[in-house]
Design a protein around this motif. Structure first.
Motif, mmCIF file in Angstrom:
data_model
loop_
_atom_site.group_PDB
_atom_site.id
_atom_site.type_symbol
_atom_site.label_atom_id
_atom_site.label_comp_id
_atom_site.label_asym_id
_atom_site.label_seq_id
_atom_site.Cartn_x
_atom_site.Cartn_y
_atom_site.Cartn_z
ATOM 1 N N THR A 93 -25.132 -2.635 -3.842
ATOM 2 C CA THR A 93 -25.850 -3.270 -3.012
ATOM 3 C C THR A 93 -25.361 -3.210 -1.592
ATOM 4 O OG1 THR A 93 -26.646 -4.779 -4.601
ATOM 5 C CG2 THR A 93 -27.417 -5.289 -2.172
ATOM 6 N N LEU A 94 -24.143 -3.551 -1.444
ATOM 7 C CA LEU A 94 -23.238 -3.309 -0.194
ATOM 8 C C LEU A 94 -22.907 -1.888 0.261
ATOM 9 C CD1 LEU A 94 -21.561 -6.556 -0.010
ATOM 10 C CD2 LEU A 94 -23.858 -6.291 0.930
ATOM 11 N N ASP A 95 -23.187 -1.025 -0.857
ATOM 12 C CA ASP A 95 -22.620 0.186 -0.649
ATOM 13 C C ASP A 95 -21.021 0.363 -0.086
ATOM 14 O OD1 ASP A 95 -22.726 3.016 -1.168
ATOM 15 O OD2 ASP A 95 -23.566 3.248 0.800
ATOM 16 N N MET A 96 -20.312 -0.365 -0.579
ATOM 17 C CA MET A 96 -19.074 -0.524 -0.225
ATOM 18 C C MET A 96 -17.724 -0.711 -1.350
ATOM 19 S SD MET A 96 -18.737 -4.418 1.502
ATOM 20 C CE MET A 96 -16.840 -4.356 1.815
ATOM 21 N N ASP A 97 -16.759 -0.074 -1.125
ATOM 22 C CA ASP A 97 -15.719 -0.098 -1.963
ATOM 23 C C ASP A 97 -14.958 -1.261 -1.720
ATOM 24 O OD1 ASP A 97 -16.093 2.295 -2.970
ATOM 25 O OD2 ASP A 97 -14.618 3.375 -1.784
ATOM 26 N N LEU A 98 -14.474 -2.007 -2.917
ATOM 27 C CA LEU A 98 -13.635 -3.182 -2.657
ATOM 28 C C LEU A 98 -12.509 -3.038 -3.586
ATOM 29 C CD1 LEU A 98 -16.575 -5.647 -3.247
ATOM 30 C CD2 LEU A 98 -15.251 -5.442 -1.179
ATOM 31 N N TYR A 99 -11.578 -3.889 -3.478
ATOM 32 C CA TYR A 99 -10.174 -3.693 -4.230
ATOM 33 C C TYR A 99 -9.911 -4.962 -5.035
ATOM 34 C CZ TYR A 99 -9.683 0.156 -0.792
ATOM 35 O OH TYR A 99 -9.830 1.318 0.006
ATOM 36 N N LEU A 100 -9.631 -4.832 -6.126
ATOM 37 C CA LEU A 100 -9.202 -5.907 -7.051
ATOM 38 C C LEU A 100 -7.994 -6.513 -6.223
ATOM 39 C CD1 LEU A 100 -9.777 -5.077 -10.692
ATOM 40 C CD2 LEU A 100 -11.191 -6.258 -9.086
ATOM 41 N N ARG A 101 -7.882 -7.804 -6.417
ATOM 42 C CA ARG A 101 -6.886 -8.278 -5.800
ATOM 43 C C ARG A 101 -5.412 -8.056 -6.117
ATOM 44 N NH1 ARG A 101 -7.321 -14.759 -5.863
ATOM 45 N NH2 ARG A 101 -7.183 -14.230 -8.304
ATOM 46 N N ILE A 102 -4.484 -7.675 -5.257
ATOM 47 C CA ILE A 102 -3.000 -7.219 -5.592
ATOM 48 C C ILE A 102 -2.132 -8.631 -5.439
ATOM 49 C CG2 ILE A 102 -3.073 -4.864 -5.425
ATOM 50 C CD1 ILE A 102 -1.820 -5.004 -2.767
ATOM 51 N N ALA A 103 -2.666 -9.476 -4.577
ATOM 52 C CA ALA A 103 -2.197 -10.760 -4.094
ATOM 53 C C ALA A 103 -2.886 -11.547 -3.286
ATOM 54 C CB ALA A 103 -0.894 -10.485 -3.339
ATOM 55 N N PRO A 104 -2.788 -12.761 -3.364
ATOM 56 C CA PRO A 104 -3.965 -13.810 -2.297
ATOM 57 C C PRO A 104 -3.488 -14.269 -1.239
ATOM 58 C CG PRO A 104 -2.724 -15.174 -4.166
ATOM 59 C CD PRO A 104 -2.354 -13.723 -4.363
ATOM 60 N N GLU A 105 -2.119 -13.635 -0.900
ATOM 61 C CA GLU A 105 -1.415 -14.088 0.315
ATOM 62 C C GLU A 105 -1.896 -14.177 1.553
ATOM 63 O OE1 GLU A 105 2.997 -12.925 2.645
ATOM 64 O OE2 GLU A 105 2.677 -12.420 0.457
ATOM 65 N N LEU A 106 -2.490 -12.947 2.023
ATOM 66 C CA LEU A 106 -3.231 -13.009 3.399
ATOM 67 C C LEU A 106 -4.437 -14.049 3.579
ATOM 68 C CD1 LEU A 106 -3.022 -9.387 4.285
ATOM 69 C CD2 LEU A 106 -1.226 -11.094 4.578
ATOM 70 N N TYR A 107 -4.976 -14.549 2.418
ATOM 71 C CA TYR A 107 -6.160 -15.209 2.442
ATOM 72 C C TYR A 107 -5.502 -16.637 2.440
ATOM 73 C CZ TYR A 107 -9.682 -12.022 1.604
ATOM 74 O OH TYR A 107 -10.554 -10.802 2.010
ATOM 75 N N LEU A 108 -4.629 -16.931 1.848
ATOM 76 C CA LEU A 108 -3.896 -18.354 1.598
ATOM 77 C C LEU A 108 -3.572 -18.746 3.013
ATOM 78 C CD1 LEU A 108 -2.188 -18.226 -1.747
ATOM 79 C CD2 LEU A 108 -4.285 -19.612 -1.285
ATOM 80 N N LYS A 109 -2.592 -17.639 3.689
ATOM 81 C CA LYS A 109 -2.394 -17.872 4.850
ATOM 82 C C LYS A 109 -3.379 -17.861 5.798
ATOM 83 C CE LYS A 109 0.976 -14.659 4.957
ATOM 84 N NZ LYS A 109 2.122 -13.831 4.969
ATOM 85 N N ARG A 110 -4.438 -17.411 5.849
ATOM 86 C CA ARG A 110 -5.699 -17.792 6.613
ATOM 87 C C ARG A 110 -6.117 -19.277 6.773
ATOM 88 N NH1 ARG A 110 -6.781 -12.077 5.131
ATOM 89 N NH2 ARG A 110 -7.828 -10.864 6.687
ATOM 90 N N LEU A 111 -5.898 -19.699 5.409
ATOM 91 C CA LEU A 111 -6.264 -21.046 5.467
ATOM 92 C C LEU A 111 -5.294 -22.211 5.907
ATOM 93 C CD1 LEU A 111 -7.254 -21.271 1.398
ATOM 94 C CD2 LEU A 111 -8.768 -21.264 3.512
#
Length: 496
Positions: free
Chosen positions: A219-237
């Motif tokens: 639907t969004l016509d975009m590539d996505l990547y399965l998570r290799i690590a949650p690090e950058l999202y956790l640090k955003r928190l």
């Protein structure tokens, strides 16, 4: 027709016979009053005379794992999740329907329900004297090797459901796995960490040096990547004010398969504001000690014949110093690229690293010459900055970072560091990773502009850590391969 097919046909005929009698071979609404193992444990010291005076009736249900028939009487042994218990089936004690089920339809593998009184046999075995029997689920496929165990390793991994039936000790591995994860979760919650969930599909892969799996959102016509690590999202928190967070998560890395690697695996990552990597070493020691005690009942754990001691302070040594103390390299030359290149050649390292950065050479020497010798829990600290794109530089020596990796039995179990919270420094590190990708390193990180944007809002001084749950479970369950601690590991297609 093969033996298996003959067996299946015979059992399918019995299913049809049961239905012809008006009986359902797959009933619902079964309500056991007790588990087999629960009764066995509760009454294991109750003598025969005491049981004879009891009028309490029990109902159990489980899979038949053995049948012994003596004409008008016999025994079946049932197993459920809690354990096993024997059932005595005698014509004089049963109604006609129940005895017919026992005599003509009960077979190894079937799930049955038994109701009756407890007694002890002449051999003093605790047993239920059945007054009522029911067929719960009729099994039509042959169980492996007549219950002597499923020994084909490949088949065990492909058909874990059969492995769990045939090898009860496998169940205990996964019971322990659950206990390990729950112990870690409670350990962190007790220290005011908040459990969170972050995305498993990323527009930009990050948080580790690894090759990602790629998918596509239609639907969004975009590539996505399965998570290799949650690090950058956790640090955003952490930037957002969640000062202590953790996630027990699934990660995906498009890498090789080995006894230590599965493309899909479980990680614990946690972040602690106003802490340093040294604080996390102390925290990790306490965590592992608590897990060892909870799961194994002792600080000392036997793994593959080696005694591992989690009760003593873990050894701490800088990576550079380990090259001298453990690998035996010349203390006066470990900062010489030429010397390190020659040391790798002498030790039969397959690649020629002539011209490589000193930090890469030192790290490679560590991985090739030191790692396998780290048997007891050991923290290796101060990794070169060039191989630590997300870690804070050491203030006394900017060529290394405030980082550690924990090694046990020659394997990396944890990776942690004081987090880099300088957006300008982080931006340059990302740019260096981009250059490495352009130079052919397909595991180098991507540039994440939004993460830089987040850091510009300010992240407090923070330390973060990742722990490989699967490798940790291997240690505490004495499992030789990572496949033994993952219920459904990734396997090559049959015939490939």
């Amino acid at each position: 027709m093969t033996e298996d097919n003959i067996y299946i046909k015979q059992r399918q005929e019995k299913v049809a016979q049961l239905r012809d009698k008006g009986a359902n071979p797959y009933i619902n609404g079964v309500k056991p009053t007790h588990g087999c193992g629960v009764l066995a444990c509760k009454y294991h010291e109750t003598d025969a005379a005491t049981l004879e005076t009891s009028t309490e009736t029990f109902t159990i249900a489980g899979r038949i794992i053995a049948v012994r028939s003596f004409g008008k009487a016999g025994f079946i042994r049932l197993r459920d999740f809690s354990g096993e218990l024997q059932v005595f089936c005698q014509k004089d004690n049963l109604d006609e329907s129940s005895f017919d089920l026992y005599k003509n339809f009960f077979e190894v593998g079937d799930f049955v329900e038994a109701t009756g009184l407890l007694f002890r046999t002449k051999t003093n075995e605790l047993t239920i004297k059945a007054k009522k029997l029911n067929m719960v689920t009729k099994t039509v496929r042959m169980l492996p090797e007549k219950w002597h165990g499923l020994t084909d390793v490949e088949a065990r991994y492909r058909q874990r459901y059969v492995d769990l039936i045939a090898n009860p000790e496998v169940r205990q591995t996964f019971v322990k796995r659950s206990k390990i994860i729950n112990t870690i979760r409670q350990f962190l919650i007790d220290r005011q960490f908040l459990e969170v969930e972050t995305p498993m599909m990323h527009p930009i892969p990050g948080g580790a040096s690894a090759r990602p799996f790629i998918t596509h959102h239609n639907t969004l016509d975009m590539d996505l990547y399965l998570r290799i690590a949650p690090e950058l999202y956790l640090k955003r928190l952490v930037v957002g004010g969640l000062e202590r967070v953790f996630e027990i998560n699934r990660n995906f890395r498009n890498e090789g398969v080995s006894i230590q690697h599965n493309p899909e695996f479980t990680m614990l990552e946690f972040y602690m504001s106003y802490a340093t990597f040294e604080d996390l070493m102390d925290l990790t020691e306490d965590m592992f000690k608590q897990v060892a005690t909870a799961v194994c009942g002792s600080h000392e754990v036997s793994y593959q014949g080696t005694n591992l001691d989690f009760g003593q302070p873990f050894k701490r040594i800088a990576l550079r110093d380990s090259l001298v103390e453990i690998a035996g390299l010349d203390a006066n030359q470990v900062d010489s690229p030429e010397y390190l290149v020659q040391a790798l050649k002498k030790s039969h390292y397959p690649d020629d690293l002539t011209g490589a950065h000193l930090g890469i050479l030192q790290t490679t020497c560590f991985e090739h010459l030191v790692e396998k010798k780290l048997i007891q829990p050991t923290f290796i600290t101060h990794f070169p900055t060039i191989v630590s794109p997300l870690a804070r530089r050491n203030e006394l020596n900017p060529e290394v970072t405030d980082r550690f990796e924990l090694y046990i039995y020659g394997r990396e179990i944890a990776n942690a560091f004081s987090e880099l919270n300088d957006p300008e420094d982080q931006k340059q590190r990302f740019l260096n990773q981009v250059k490495a990708r352009e130079g052919g390193d397909d595991e180098a990180m991507y540039f994440d502009a939004d993460y830089i944007h987040a850091l510009e809002y300010g992240m407090p001084p923070t330390a973060g850590e990742g722990i490989g749950i699967d490798r940790l479970v291997m240690l505490f369950t004495d499992a030789a391969s990572i496949r033994d601690v993952i219920l459904f590991p990734v396997l090559r297609n049959k015939g490939a």
